[in-house]
Design a protein around this motif. Sequence first.
Motif, PDB file in Angstrom:
ATOM      1  N   ILE A  77      15.863 -46.674 -18.321  1.00  0.00           N
ATOM      2  CA  ILE A  77      16.271 -47.404 -19.341  1.00  0.00           C
ATOM      3  C   ILE A  77      17.621 -48.416 -19.251  1.00  0.00           C
ATOM      4  O   ILE A  77      17.442 -49.450 -19.658  1.00  0.00           O
ATOM      5  CB  ILE A  77      16.162 -46.683 -20.869  1.00  0.00           C
ATOM      6  N   ALA A  78      18.190 -47.607 -19.092  1.00  0.00           N
ATOM      7  CA  ALA A  78      19.783 -48.183 -19.095  1.00  0.00           C
ATOM      8  C   ALA A  78      19.968 -49.182 -17.844  1.00  0.00           C
ATOM      9  O   ALA A  78      20.580 -50.252 -18.187  1.00  0.00           O
ATOM     10  CB  ALA A  78      21.082 -47.065 -18.634  1.00  0.00           C
ATOM     11  N   GLU A  79      19.102 -48.936 -16.758  1.00  0.00           N
ATOM     12  CA  GLU A  79      19.164 -49.999 -15.782  1.00  0.00           C
ATOM     13  C   GLU A  79      18.348 -51.419 -16.493  1.00  0.00           C
ATOM     14  O   GLU A  79      18.990 -52.433 -15.836  1.00  0.00           O
ATOM     15  CB  GLU A  79      18.415 -49.577 -14.499  1.00  0.00           C
ATOM     16  N   GLN A  80      17.277 -51.150 -16.920  1.00  0.00           N
ATOM     17  CA  GLN A  80      16.771 -52.390 -17.828  1.00  0.00           C
ATOM     18  C   GLN A  80      17.691 -52.920 -18.702  1.00  0.00           C
ATOM     19  O   GLN A  80      17.495 -54.261 -18.712  1.00  0.00           O
ATOM     20  CB  GLN A  80      15.325 -51.863 -18.272  1.00  0.00           C
ATOM     21  N   VAL A  81      18.119 -52.292 -19.414  1.00  0.00           N
ATOM     22  CA  VAL A  81      19.174 -52.627 -20.416  1.00  0.00           C
ATOM     23  C   VAL A  81      20.200 -53.459 -19.636  1.00  0.00           C
ATOM     24  O   VAL A  81      20.854 -54.676 -20.051  1.00  0.00           O
ATOM     25  CB  VAL A  81      19.751 -51.870 -21.494  1.00  0.00           C
ATOM     26  N   ARG A  82      20.897 -52.770 -18.651  1.00  0.00           N
ATOM     27  CA  ARG A  82      22.120 -53.587 -17.779  1.00  0.00           C
ATOM     28  C   ARG A  82      21.583 -54.896 -17.351  1.00  0.00           C
ATOM     29  O   ARG A  82      22.525 -55.772 -17.539  1.00  0.00           O
ATOM     30  CB  ARG A  82      22.436 -52.799 -16.972  1.00  0.00           C
ATOM     31  N   ALA A  83      20.393 -55.004 -16.934  1.00  0.00           N
ATOM     32  CA  ALA A  83      20.062 -56.340 -16.484  1.00  0.00           C
ATOM     33  C   ALA A  83      19.906 -57.340 -17.415  1.00  0.00           C
ATOM     34  O   ALA A  83      20.061 -58.528 -17.181  1.00  0.00           O
ATOM     35  CB  ALA A  83      18.343 -55.960 -15.692  1.00  0.00           C
ATOM     36  N   PRO A 101      13.194 -52.018 -28.738  1.00  0.00           N
ATOM     37  CA  PRO A 101      12.139 -51.445 -28.227  1.00  0.00           C
ATOM     38  C   PRO A 101      12.910 -50.317 -27.052  1.00  0.00           C
ATOM     39  O   PRO A 101      12.568 -49.190 -27.005  1.00  0.00           O
ATOM     40  CB  PRO A 101      11.420 -52.470 -27.102  1.00  0.00           C
ATOM     41  N   PHE A 102      14.279 -50.691 -26.396  1.00  0.00           N
ATOM     42  CA  PHE A 102      14.921 -49.852 -25.620  1.00  0.00           C
ATOM     43  C   PHE A 102      15.682 -48.897 -26.352  1.00  0.00           C
ATOM     44  O   PHE A 102      15.599 -47.610 -25.866  1.00  0.00           O
ATOM     45  CB  PHE A 102      15.815 -50.748 -24.663  1.00  0.00           C
TER      46      PHE A 102
END
Length: 128
Positions: A113-119, A61-62
């Motif tokens: 998006i990158a911040e959500q994936v990082r988390a 999804p990401f």
Amino acid sequence: MSYYFSKTLNVSFDEAITKVIEELKKEGFGILTDIDVQGTLKKKLNVDFKKYRILGACNPPFAYQALQAEDKIGTMLPCNVVVQEHSEGNVEIAVVDPVASMQAIENPKLKDIAEQVRAKLKRVIDSL
């Protein structure tokens, strides 16, 4: 800003691989690629190298969101996870920080998006 985050485990190399793949799955990631650096270097250069694998992790999804926001982002996908044995029973897992890798791209949609994936990736490392 560091371009990765990592954790060292006191387990066998194979156990570390299994654990990191299980934790990645819990966060919605699958493994698209699995590069055995040790085996490749032995085969191609006939050199000995430590146990070292690069897992290409993808959260569909990401990845889809990122590709919609920036069509060349595929050059930076998937998220690489390195598993390397420093000594027997001393294995480090390092994960790319997607926020750091996206800094060169001026697209605010990608930052979110990158911040959500990082988390998600940080939770993987923290859970090991």
